[in-house]
Motif scaffolding. Structure first.
Motif, mmCIF file in Angstrom:
data_model
loop_
_atom_site.group_PDB
_atom_site.id
_atom_site.type_symbol
_atom_site.label_atom_id
_atom_site.label_comp_id
_atom_site.label_asym_id
_atom_site.label_seq_id
_atom_site.Cartn_x
_atom_site.Cartn_y
_atom_site.Cartn_z
ATOM 1 N N MET A 147 -33.791 21.776 13.407
ATOM 2 C CA MET A 147 -32.813 20.921 12.774
ATOM 3 C C MET A 147 -31.427 21.507 13.038
ATOM 4 O O MET A 147 -31.172 22.649 12.708
ATOM 5 C CB MET A 147 -33.114 20.856 11.268
ATOM 6 C CG MET A 147 -32.398 19.755 10.562
ATOM 7 S SD MET A 147 -33.072 19.371 8.922
ATOM 8 C CE MET A 147 -32.566 20.778 7.976
ATOM 9 N N ASP A 148 -30.561 20.730 13.637
ATOM 10 C CA ASP A 148 -29.200 21.175 13.913
ATOM 11 C C ASP A 148 -28.364 21.121 12.636
ATOM 12 O O ASP A 148 -28.554 20.240 11.803
ATOM 13 C CB ASP A 148 -28.533 20.276 14.961
ATOM 14 C CG ASP A 148 -29.149 20.447 16.340
ATOM 15 O OD1 ASP A 148 -29.709 21.526 16.619
ATOM 16 O OD2 ASP A 148 -29.070 19.495 17.137
ATOM 17 N N ILE A 149 -27.429 22.062 12.533
ATOM 18 C CA ILE A 149 -26.504 22.102 11.401
ATOM 19 C C ILE A 149 -25.090 22.048 11.963
ATOM 20 O O ILE A 149 -24.698 22.914 12.751
ATOM 21 C CB ILE A 149 -26.656 23.387 10.567
ATOM 22 C CG1 ILE A 149 -28.109 23.680 10.193
ATOM 23 C CG2 ILE A 149 -25.737 23.331 9.345
ATOM 24 C CD1 ILE A 149 -28.722 22.774 9.190
ATOM 25 N N PRO A 165 -26.500 19.051 7.920
ATOM 26 C CA PRO A 165 -27.768 19.141 8.635
ATOM 27 C C PRO A 165 -28.153 17.767 9.204
ATOM 28 O O PRO A 165 -28.046 16.759 8.509
ATOM 29 C CB PRO A 165 -28.758 19.583 7.555
ATOM 30 C CG PRO A 165 -28.135 19.183 6.264
ATOM 31 C CD PRO A 165 -26.648 19.179 6.482
ATOM 32 N N GLU A 173 -40.459 22.682 6.850
ATOM 33 C CA GLU A 173 -39.411 23.146 7.758
ATOM 34 C C GLU A 173 -38.035 22.641 7.303
ATOM 35 O O GLU A 173 -37.064 23.400 7.262
ATOM 36 C CB GLU A 173 -39.707 22.649 9.181
ATOM 37 C CG GLU A 173 -38.595 22.898 10.173
ATOM 38 C CD GLU A 173 -38.785 22.120 11.473
ATOM 39 O OE1 GLU A 173 -37.782 21.933 12.174
ATOM 40 O OE2 GLU A 173 -39.920 21.706 11.776
ATOM 41 N N VAL A 174 -37.962 21.366 6.954
ATOM 42 C CA VAL A 174 -36.705 20.773 6.488
ATOM 43 C C VAL A 174 -36.274 21.457 5.189
ATOM 44 O O VAL A 174 -35.113 21.840 5.026
ATOM 45 C CB VAL A 174 -36.849 19.247 6.297
ATOM 46 C CG1 VAL A 174 -35.617 18.662 5.634
ATOM 47 C CG2 VAL A 174 -37.114 18.578 7.639
ATOM 48 N N LYS A 186 -34.834 24.966 5.852
ATOM 49 C CA LYS A 186 -33.470 24.924 6.416
ATOM 50 C C LYS A 186 -32.440 24.572 5.346
ATOM 51 O O LYS A 186 -31.360 25.163 5.288
ATOM 52 C CB LYS A 186 -33.383 23.910 7.552
ATOM 53 C CG LYS A 186 -34.164 24.296 8.778
ATOM 54 C CD LYS A 186 -33.332 25.146 9.696
ATOM 55 C CE LYS A 186 -34.061 25.296 11.008
ATOM 56 N NZ LYS A 186 -33.272 25.977 11.997
ATOM 57 N N ASP A 204 -31.961 27.476 3.063
ATOM 58 C CA ASP A 204 -31.132 28.498 3.725
ATOM 59 C C ASP A 204 -29.649 28.184 3.556
ATOM 60 O O ASP A 204 -28.834 29.084 3.336
ATOM 61 C CB ASP A 204 -31.453 28.590 5.223
ATOM 62 C CG ASP A 204 -32.788 29.265 5.496
ATOM 63 O OD1 ASP A 204 -33.370 29.860 4.565
ATOM 64 O OD2 ASP A 204 -33.249 29.189 6.655
ATOM 65 N N LEU A 205 -29.294 26.909 3.665
ATOM 66 C CA LEU A 205 -27.894 26.514 3.487
ATOM 67 C C LEU A 205 -27.414 26.847 2.074
ATOM 68 O O LEU A 205 -26.335 27.410 1.890
ATOM 69 C CB LEU A 205 -27.712 25.016 3.745
ATOM 70 C CG LEU A 205 -27.779 24.543 5.182
ATOM 71 C CD1 LEU A 205 -27.655 23.025 5.238
ATOM 72 C CD2 LEU A 205 -26.701 25.195 6.024
ATOM 73 N N CYS A 218 -26.343 15.234 4.375
ATOM 74 C CA CYS A 218 -27.541 15.103 5.210
ATOM 75 C C CYS A 218 -27.370 13.885 6.112
ATOM 76 O O CYS A 218 -27.289 12.752 5.632
ATOM 77 C CB CYS A 218 -28.782 14.969 4.339
ATOM 78 S SG CYS A 218 -29.136 16.451 3.396
#
Length: 108
Positions: free
Chosen positions: A1-3, A12, A25-26, A29, A32-33, A43
């Motif tokens: 997933m690109d941020i 994201p 996974e989503v 991520k 983590d942000l 989003c």
């Protein structure tokens, strides 16, 4: 997933399918942000074609986390079939949803 970023707003780009296979996974991520100190998240659903109940749960959890931490999370660029899922689940009342990334970033 690109941020992506726009100032201190993190953007994201949600993957094409968020289902039972990819929801973890989503979620990781996005977590983590937040743990990295992000308080404003947009989003971007422009690449997303499908979201399941497992995916909806991830975004509901993120909304709760952001509200508790004093942050904001908004959504943008939902395709019609994805917007319909959010509408049917009642999530369109919970989230601010914008047509474009620029509108969402401006709102934050």
């Amino acid at each position: 997933m690109d941020i992506k970023s726009a100032g201190d707003v993190k953007i994201p780009v949600i993957i094409p399918r968020v289902d039972a296979q990819t929801a973890k996974e989503v979620e990781a991520k996005l977590n983590d942000l937040v743990s990295g100190g992000s308080k404003r998240i947009v989003c971007d659903f422009s690449q997303n074609d499908y979201i399941s109940s497992a995916g909806l749960r991830v975004f509901l959890q993120m909304l709760k986390i952001m509200q508790k931490s004093g942050g904001k999370i908004v959504l943008c660029s939902l395709k019609p079939q994805v917007k319909e899922v959010f509408d049917m689940a009642g999530f369109s009342q919970l989230f601010r949803i914008f047509d474009t990334e620029e509108e969402a970033v401006k709102e934050l």
